[in-house]
Design a protein around this motif. Structure first.
Motif, PDB file in Angstrom:
ATOM      1  N   HIS A  99     -15.100  28.329  28.540  1.00  0.00           N
ATOM      2  CA  HIS A  99     -15.317  28.921  27.213  1.00  0.00           C
ATOM      3  C   HIS A  99     -16.478  28.234  26.496  1.00  0.00           C
ATOM      4  CE1 HIS A  99     -12.151  31.843  26.968  1.00  0.00           C
ATOM      5  NE2 HIS A  99     -11.199  30.968  27.219  1.00  0.00           N
ATOM      6  N   CYS A 104     -19.720  29.392  27.882  1.00  0.00           N
ATOM      7  CA  CYS A 104     -20.018  30.756  27.428  1.00  0.00           C
ATOM      8  C   CYS A 104     -20.467  30.761  25.973  1.00  0.00           C
ATOM      9  CB  CYS A 104     -18.795  31.658  27.609  1.00  0.00           C
ATOM     10  SG  CYS A 104     -18.415  32.050  29.338  1.00  0.00           S
ATOM     11  N   GLU A 105     -19.859  29.908  25.150  1.00  0.00           N
ATOM     12  CA  GLU A 105     -20.278  29.807  23.753  1.00  0.00           C
ATOM     13  C   GLU A 105     -21.715  29.273  23.663  1.00  0.00           C
ATOM     14  OE1 GLU A 105     -18.816  30.794  21.075  1.00  0.00           O
ATOM     15  OE2 GLU A 105     -16.787  31.229  21.762  1.00  0.00           O
ATOM     16  N   ALA A 140     -24.248  32.002  24.503  1.00  0.00           N
ATOM     17  CA  ALA A 140     -24.500  32.988  23.448  1.00  0.00           C
ATOM     18  C   ALA A 140     -25.635  32.569  22.526  1.00  0.00           C
ATOM     19  CB  ALA A 140     -23.226  33.215  22.640  1.00  0.00           C
ATOM     20  N   VAL A 143     -23.568  30.757  32.149  1.00  0.00           N
ATOM     21  CA  VAL A 143     -22.441  31.644  32.457  1.00  0.00           C
ATOM     22  C   VAL A 143     -22.047  31.511  33.931  1.00  0.00           C
ATOM     23  CG1 VAL A 143     -21.806  34.062  32.717  1.00  0.00           C
ATOM     24  CG2 VAL A 143     -22.833  33.278  30.592  1.00  0.00           C
ATOM     25  N   ARG A 167     -13.538  35.690  31.233  1.00  0.00           N
ATOM     26  CA  ARG A 167     -14.675  35.706  30.310  1.00  0.00           C
ATOM     27  C   ARG A 167     -16.030  35.499  30.983  1.00  0.00           C
ATOM     28  NH1 ARG A 167     -15.608  32.114  24.775  1.00  0.00           N
ATOM     29  NH2 ARG A 167     -17.452  33.274  24.078  1.00  0.00           N
ATOM     30  N   GLU A 220     -19.116  38.104  30.516  1.00  0.00           N
ATOM     31  CA  GLU A 220     -20.364  37.692  29.868  1.00  0.00           C
ATOM     32  C   GLU A 220     -21.554  37.877  30.813  1.00  0.00           C
ATOM     33  OE1 GLU A 220     -20.627  36.906  26.821  1.00  0.00           O
ATOM     34  OE2 GLU A 220     -18.668  36.216  26.129  1.00  0.00           O
ATOM     35  N   VAL A 230     -22.610  41.478  30.805  1.00  0.00           N
ATOM     36  CA  VAL A 230     -23.361  41.800  29.589  1.00  0.00           C
ATOM     37  C   VAL A 230     -24.822  41.385  29.748  1.00  0.00           C
ATOM     38  CG1 VAL A 230     -23.633  41.228  27.141  1.00  0.00           C
ATOM     39  CG2 VAL A 230     -21.364  41.707  28.057  1.00  0.00           C
TER      40      VAL A 230
END
Length: 377
Positions: A182, A185-186, A189, A200, A212, A216, A219
């Motif tokens: 997490h 991934c944060e 972003a 990622v 997640r 991601e 995306v």
């Protein structure tokens, strides 16, 4: 000349009597002090049991005055101040303890940990961080690392949070691989596409069972214009993690429409829907169906298996009613009624949201939102 030892015959009994009198005076003073300190201490405990914190604090202050060298009384008093939200007084108590030269090493570590908690509860995160860092190498290090992790999450300092998560994972304090994914991934972003994809993919390697990172990654692939790669990423995730099908369905349908893989996407989602009916998977199938009437029939088939006001509302929206002039009013009422049923709900605190969150905005818990709508819980 013979020595005169007659003074010994008088001196020894006198010394014995004086020693006995002195010991009795010391014992008497000790008994008085011992009666005073425990009496105040137990009175404070009694007030605590009766939830009378003001009186308990007064009793503990009296006990500390009678016996200022007792560290346990200071700890009890400091913890009471913290519980009452009197953080400044709690800090003074624990700083006084740390200033004492006679404090043992374990008690000094304990006082340092208590001081860090005072700062943390008071919201003084920078001072709490400094205090917690001083606990490295002590028996309080695991608790200090967890508190530091909480601080870095609150301040959204994801690189430092990732560093602490790795330490905790290495020391065997639990499995922090999903949490670390997490954090990566944060971080992604906040980075440009190339660096974001690297982070990622690292998250994907760190926690292969987490949904997640793959979502991601898809995306980022779509953002780069590679719809086929995004479709393959999502198709693999849907087959590997059936529980995440609800989150995968819509982006899978969109990427399939973009790269011409509708047949394969329909097969994947039909398998997931057959195994576990889901409103999100149903919406994915509807998006893939080119014929509006066939799409409406999907809602009807879902209703045969699951009673769903959401699905019924979607079906009625395309139905011709006998009183057609009332249809817009009826539809508006139904849409309003199903809004709460279409939300996601945190399993930890019950916070509801229109979108799925990886970290609950209410209680800050991670992965507490099931990939299912409120109506399906």
């Amino acid at each position: 000349m013979e020595s005169d030892f007659s003074w010994l015959l008088w001196g020894l009994p006198i010394a014995f009597v004086l020693g006995w009198v002195a010991s009795r005076l010391d014992l008497r003073q000790l008994r008085i002090e011992n009666r005073q300190a425990p009496k105040a201490y137990f009175r404070g405990l009694n007030f605590l049991l009766n939830e009378q914190q003001d009186q308990a604090i007064d009793a503990f202050i009296e006990a500390v005055r009678n016996d200022p060298d007792t560290s346990e009384l200071h700890f009890a008093l400091g913890n009471l101040f913290r519980r009452r939200g009197e953080y400044e007084r709690a800090v003074r108590v624990h700083e006084h303890l740390l200033s004492r030269g006679d404090l043992s090493r374990p008690e000094r570590h304990r006082a340092q940990h208590a001081l860090a908690l005072d700062f943390l509860k008071a919201g003084l995160l920078d001072r709490a961080e400094d205090a917690l860092r001083k606990l490295e190498g002590t028996s309080f290090e695991p608790q200090a690392l967890l508190a530091l992790l909480s601080i870095y999450e609150r301040t959204r300092d994801w690189p430092r949070a990732a560093e602490i998560a790795r330490k905790l994972d290495t020391r065997g304090e639990g499995n922090f691989s999903t949490r670390l994914a997490h954090y990566l991934c944060e971080q992604a972003a906040q980075e440009p596409n190339e660096e974001a994809e690297r982070l990622v993919r690292e998250a994907l390697r760190t926690a292969p069972a987490a949904a997640r990172p793959a979502l991601e990654l898809a995306v980022l692939q779509r953002r780069a214009g590679d719809d086929r790669a995004a479709f393959e990423t999502l198709a693999e995730l849907a087959e590997r993690l059936p529980a995440a099908a609800g989150l995968v369905a819509r982006p899978l349908a969109e990427s399939a429409l973009a790269c011409g893989e509708q047949v394969r996407a329909t097969r994947i989602l039909c398998e997931r829907q057959q195994a576990t009916p889901s409103l999100d998977v149903l919406e994915g199938l509807v998006a893939l169906e080119p014929d509006p009437e066939s799409a409406r029939n999907l809602y009807a088939r879902h209703l045969e298996r699951e009673p769903s006001l959401v699905a019924a509302t979607r079906w009625i929206s395309g139905e011709r009613l006998e009183h057609e002039d009332l249809h817009p009013l009826l539809q508006r009422a139904l849409d309003q009624a199903v809004k709460p049923l279409s939300r996601y709900r945190c399993a930890a605190c019950g916070f509801e949201a229109n979108k799925h969150f990886w970290q609950c905005p209410g209680c800050q818990a991670w992965d507490s939102y099931p990939a299912r709508r409120v109506e399906e819980l």
